[in-house]
Design a protein around this motif. Structure first.
Motif, PDB file in Angstrom:
ATOM      1  N   UNK A 157     -17.564  -1.285 -51.785  1.00  0.00           N
ATOM      2  CA  UNK A 157     -18.782  -2.048 -52.026  1.00  0.00           C
ATOM      3  C   UNK A 157     -20.014  -1.154 -51.828  1.00  0.00           C
ATOM      4  N   UNK A 158     -19.996  -0.326 -50.808  1.00  0.00           N
ATOM      5  CA  UNK A 158     -21.108   0.594 -50.572  1.00  0.00           C
ATOM      6  C   UNK A 158     -21.235   1.611 -51.697  1.00  0.00           C
ATOM      7  N   UNK A 159     -20.112   2.146 -52.177  1.00  0.00           N
ATOM      8  CA  UNK A 159     -20.157   3.138 -53.253  1.00  0.00           C
ATOM      9  C   UNK A 159     -20.722   2.540 -54.540  1.00  0.00           C
ATOM     10  N   UNK A 160     -20.265   1.337 -54.867  1.00  0.00           N
ATOM     11  CA  UNK A 160     -20.729   0.695 -56.092  1.00  0.00           C
ATOM     12  C   UNK A 160     -22.221   0.389 -55.994  1.00  0.00           C
ATOM     13  N   UNK A 161     -22.644  -0.132 -54.860  1.00  0.00           N
ATOM     14  CA  UNK A 161     -24.064  -0.442 -54.675  1.00  0.00           C
ATOM     15  C   UNK A 161     -24.917   0.820 -54.721  1.00  0.00           C
ATOM     16  N   UNK A 162     -24.417   1.897 -54.151  1.00  0.00           N
ATOM     17  CA  UNK A 162     -25.167   3.154 -54.160  1.00  0.00           C
ATOM     18  C   UNK A 162     -25.344   3.676 -55.578  1.00  0.00           C
ATOM     19  N   UNK A 163     -24.298   3.533 -56.397  1.00  0.00           N
ATOM     20  CA  UNK A 163     -24.383   3.984 -57.787  1.00  0.00           C
ATOM     21  C   UNK A 163     -25.477   3.233 -58.535  1.00  0.00           C
ATOM     22  N   UNK A 164     -25.496   1.910 -58.384  1.00  0.00           N
ATOM     23  CA  UNK A 164     -26.496   1.117 -59.095  1.00  0.00           C
ATOM     24  C   UNK A 164     -27.889   1.355 -58.527  1.00  0.00           C
ATOM     25  N   UNK A 165     -27.980   1.555 -57.223  1.00  0.00           N
ATOM     26  CA  UNK A 165     -29.288   1.809 -56.612  1.00  0.00           C
ATOM     27  C   UNK A 165     -29.899   3.091 -57.147  1.00  0.00           C
ATOM     28  N   UNK A 166     -29.086   4.085 -57.460  1.00  0.00           N
ATOM     29  CA  UNK A 166     -29.615   5.323 -58.035  1.00  0.00           C
ATOM     30  C   UNK A 166     -29.920   5.184 -59.518  1.00  0.00           C
ATOM     31  N   UNK A 167     -29.188   4.311 -60.220  1.00  0.00           N
ATOM     32  CA  UNK A 167     -29.485   4.061 -61.631  1.00  0.00           C
ATOM     33  C   UNK A 167     -30.793   3.293 -61.797  1.00  0.00           C
ATOM     34  N   UNK A 168     -31.091   2.442 -60.832  1.00  0.00           N
ATOM     35  CA  UNK A 168     -32.298   1.607 -60.905  1.00  0.00           C
ATOM     36  C   UNK A 168     -33.024   1.655 -59.565  1.00  0.00           C
ATOM     37  N   UNK A 169     -33.586   2.808 -59.207  1.00  0.00           N
ATOM     38  CA  UNK A 169     -34.216   2.948 -57.890  1.00  0.00           C
ATOM     39  C   UNK A 169     -35.347   1.949 -57.677  1.00  0.00           C
ATOM     40  N   UNK A 170     -35.291   1.307 -56.526  1.00  0.00           N
ATOM     41  CA  UNK A 170     -36.270   0.290 -56.118  1.00  0.00           C
ATOM     42  C   UNK A 170     -36.247  -0.957 -57.002  1.00  0.00           C
ATOM     43  N   UNK A 171     -35.242  -1.062 -57.885  1.00  0.00           N
ATOM     44  CA  UNK A 171     -35.145  -2.232 -58.763  1.00  0.00           C
ATOM     45  C   UNK A 171     -33.853  -3.004 -58.549  1.00  0.00           C
ATOM     46  N   UNK A 172     -32.950  -2.481 -57.729  1.00  0.00           N
ATOM     47  CA  UNK A 172     -31.662  -3.136 -57.540  1.00  0.00           C
ATOM     48  C   UNK A 172     -31.635  -3.865 -56.212  1.00  0.00           C
ATOM     49  N   UNK A 173     -31.158  -5.127 -56.245  1.00  0.00           N
ATOM     50  CA  UNK A 173     -30.986  -5.940 -55.046  1.00  0.00           C
ATOM     51  C   UNK A 173     -29.511  -6.319 -54.957  1.00  0.00           C
ATOM     52  N   UNK A 174     -28.886  -6.004 -53.854  1.00  0.00           N
ATOM     53  CA  UNK A 174     -27.476  -6.313 -53.651  1.00  0.00           C
ATOM     54  C   UNK A 174     -27.357  -7.678 -52.993  1.00  0.00           C
ATOM     55  N   UNK A 175     -26.839  -8.644 -53.731  1.00  0.00           N
ATOM     56  CA  UNK A 175     -26.586  -9.969 -53.178  1.00  0.00           C
ATOM     57  C   UNK A 175     -25.122 -10.109 -52.832  1.00  0.00           C
ATOM     58  N   UNK A 176     -24.838 -10.418 -51.582  1.00  0.00           N
ATOM     59  CA  UNK A 176     -23.460 -10.562 -51.114  1.00  0.00           C
ATOM     60  C   UNK A 176     -23.282 -11.932 -50.471  1.00  0.00           C
ATOM     61  N   UNK A 177     -22.028 -12.378 -50.395  1.00  0.00           N
ATOM     62  CA  UNK A 177     -21.770 -13.659 -49.762  1.00  0.00           C
ATOM     63  C   UNK A 177     -20.304 -13.854 -49.461  1.00  0.00           C
ATOM     64  N   UNK A 178     -20.016 -14.929 -48.756  1.00  0.00           N
ATOM     65  CA  UNK A 178     -18.642 -15.205 -48.327  1.00  0.00           C
ATOM     66  C   UNK A 178     -17.746 -15.610 -49.482  1.00  0.00           C
ATOM     67  N   UNK A 179     -18.302 -16.249 -50.514  1.00  0.00           N
ATOM     68  CA  UNK A 179     -17.542 -16.777 -51.641  1.00  0.00           C
ATOM     69  C   UNK A 179     -16.704 -17.972 -51.189  1.00  0.00           C
ATOM     70  N   UNK A 180     -15.497 -18.111 -51.704  1.00  0.00           N
ATOM     71  CA  UNK A 180     -14.677 -19.296 -51.402  1.00  0.00           C
ATOM     72  C   UNK A 180     -13.207 -18.918 -51.311  1.00  0.00           C
ATOM     73  N   UNK A 181     -12.371 -19.763 -50.692  1.00  0.00           N
ATOM     74  CA  UNK A 181     -10.939 -19.458 -50.601  1.00  0.00           C
ATOM     75  C   UNK A 181     -10.279 -19.301 -51.967  1.00  0.00           C
ATOM     76  N   UNK A 182     -10.698 -20.083 -52.954  1.00  0.00           N
ATOM     77  CA  UNK A 182     -10.087 -19.976 -54.284  1.00  0.00           C
ATOM     78  C   UNK A 182     -10.297 -18.577 -54.846  1.00  0.00           C
ATOM     79  N   UNK A 183     -11.531 -18.093 -54.820  1.00  0.00           N
ATOM     80  CA  UNK A 183     -11.841 -16.787 -55.402  1.00  0.00           C
ATOM     81  C   UNK A 183     -11.217 -15.659 -54.580  1.00  0.00           C
ATOM     82  N   UNK A 184     -11.347 -15.743 -53.278  1.00  0.00           N
ATOM     83  CA  UNK A 184     -10.889 -14.644 -52.421  1.00  0.00           C
ATOM     84  C   UNK A 184      -9.371 -14.616 -52.302  1.00  0.00           C
TER      85      UNK A 184
END
Length: 317
Positions: free
Chosen positions: A72-99
């Motif tokens: 998750x950190x690697x993927x977020x870092x990649x996008x943060x460098x592609x769009x510096x100061x424009x990327x917001x990482x939204x994370x959450x618990x999700x649900x038992x079905x998805x997880x």
């Protein structure tokens, strides 16, 4: 109105390069992805980063339990460098079905897992070497080979007071979902005015109220029976009015569950009407304390989705 977001890809349509590129000229400031069982949360934003360099880009949300913390950190870092100061990482618990059912993961201690992932990501995306035993996982010696030049902001999916307070205390904002303009006041009361509040708003541009309600009730039954959303609406005060839906769903009578949803609940939680009526309704959310509306237009077949996106643009308000 400071921000006006849209969900990409649009429902019923793949990523449209031309339309994404047009968003800033229409007045949209943000493009936010989702991650359930369609597109993943990151790839659409990678493409949009090049197609519309003016847009802020965000994930709303990616689950904390379907990827390892390091990935998750690697993927977020990649996008943060592609769009510096424009990327917001939204994370959450999700649900038992998805997880658990769809990703063979473990949905355990959702609050703690979200908090621990947030704390790990703060350190990792700042370029630190992380060796830490958190409550829900342990990291031994992880360090990004290339930390982003500008660490992205991190926002949390938050539906009830405990997670909302965590978002206000340790994250850069909170993301919520399936609420009315009046509900925004109750959510906002749990977080300070300086905390960004983001919400995905489901919008159906149609003056055929019967058609809208028939479509929306199927969506609502699928979502509001998920335990986290059931608890959210109990907290918001809809426990009694939604009880018949829950009872029918528990009895495996899906048709009865859909029919049990009152029309007024649809009208509270779904933005619908002609485009001008929808924009006015969205403005009510903002007036009650929502900083960033993220529109999710639901097509009915009456109007092409591209036209709906254009008709809902803030410059037309």
């Amino acid at each position: 109105m400071d921000r006006w977001g849209i969900t990409i890809p649009y429902f019923g349509q793949g990523l449209d390069r031309e339309l994404v590129g047009e968003l800033p000229s229409l007045g949209y400031t943000d493009a936010w992805s989702a991650e359930v069982s369609g597109n993943d949360g990151f790839t659409p934003l990678v493409l949009a980063a090049g197609w519309a360099p003016e847009l802020r880009l965000g994930t709303a949300i990616v689950p904390v339990s379907t990827r390892g913390p390091g990935l998750l950190a690697m993927t977020a870092a990649t996008l943060a460098d592609l769009a510096p100061e424009r990327f917001v990482l939204g994370i959450g618990a999700s649900s038992p079905v998805i997880v658990e059912r769809w990703n063979a993961g473990e949905f355990s201690k959702p609050y703690a897992r979200t908090r621990d992932t947030l704390r790990f990501l703060r350190a990792a995306l700042a370029g630190e070497k992380v060796t830490e035993k958190y409550e829900t996982f342990e990291i031994k010696g992880f360090k990004l080979d290339q930390a982003p030049r500008v660490a992205p902001k991190i926002v949390l999916a938050a539906l009830r007071p405990r997670m909302l307070r965590l978002a206000a205390a340790e994250a850069d904002g909170a993301i919520t979902n399936w609420l009315s303009p009046e509900d925004v006041r109750k959510v906002r009361a749990e977080i300070d005015e300086g905390t960004e509040l983001i919400a995905r708003l489901f919008v159906i541009v149609s003056e055929d109220a019967d058609r809208v309600r028939a479509l929306a009730k199927r969506m609502l039954a699928a979502y509001l029976t998920v335990p986290v959303y059931a608890a959210f609406h109990d907290w918001l005060g809809r426990g009694d009015v939604l009880r018949p839906m829950h009872e029918a769903w528990a009895a495996n009578d899906r048709q009865a569950a859909v029919k049990a949803i009152p029309d007024e609940v649809v009208d509270q939680l779904i933005v619908h009407g002609d485009a001008a009526t929808c924009r006015a309704r969205i403005a009510e959310y903002v007036a009650n304390g929502l900083n960033t509306p993220v529109l999710a237009p639901i097509p009915t077949g009456e109007t092409p989705i591209a036209q709906i996106v254009r008709d809902l643009a803030p410059e037309r308000a």
